[in-house]
Design a protein around this motif. Sequence first.
Motif: not given
Length: 126
Positions: A23-34, A114-124
């Motif tokens: 979870v931390s990977r997703n948050w730090f990566k997405t908020v950081g690039y944003s 990974a999430s159950s649905n990879q659409g979340w990562a693509i949409a991020s």
Amino acid sequence: SGMFLVAVSSLLFSIAPTKAVCVSRNWFKTVGYSLELVPLAVKVAAINRIVLQSQKCKRVGITKSLLYKIVGGCIMVICIYLTIWTAVDTTIPRMKMTLTDEPGNVVVVSTFCASSNQGWAIASWV
């Protein structure tokens, strides 16, 4: 501050995956690039507006507070998206087992997030 969060994210990618690390990977990566790219896009849009209005010989009123509000609103939308993603379909450690062609039936196990649905990562990234 955005690049610092991306650097923290890259350090998290070197740690063995747990639910909190995933979870931390997703948050730090997405908020950081944003935090890195959204202010840049807002500044470019402001400069574009100034240039377009100057061609019409009109005065442009752009304040720092307006730019901060736009950036803050974008970051808030991104944080809401990440909160929904974390609540609905959080990323968890998963294992992939691969049987190699080597003699002795060697199985290579790799873990990843990974999430159950990879659409979340693509949409991020959109």
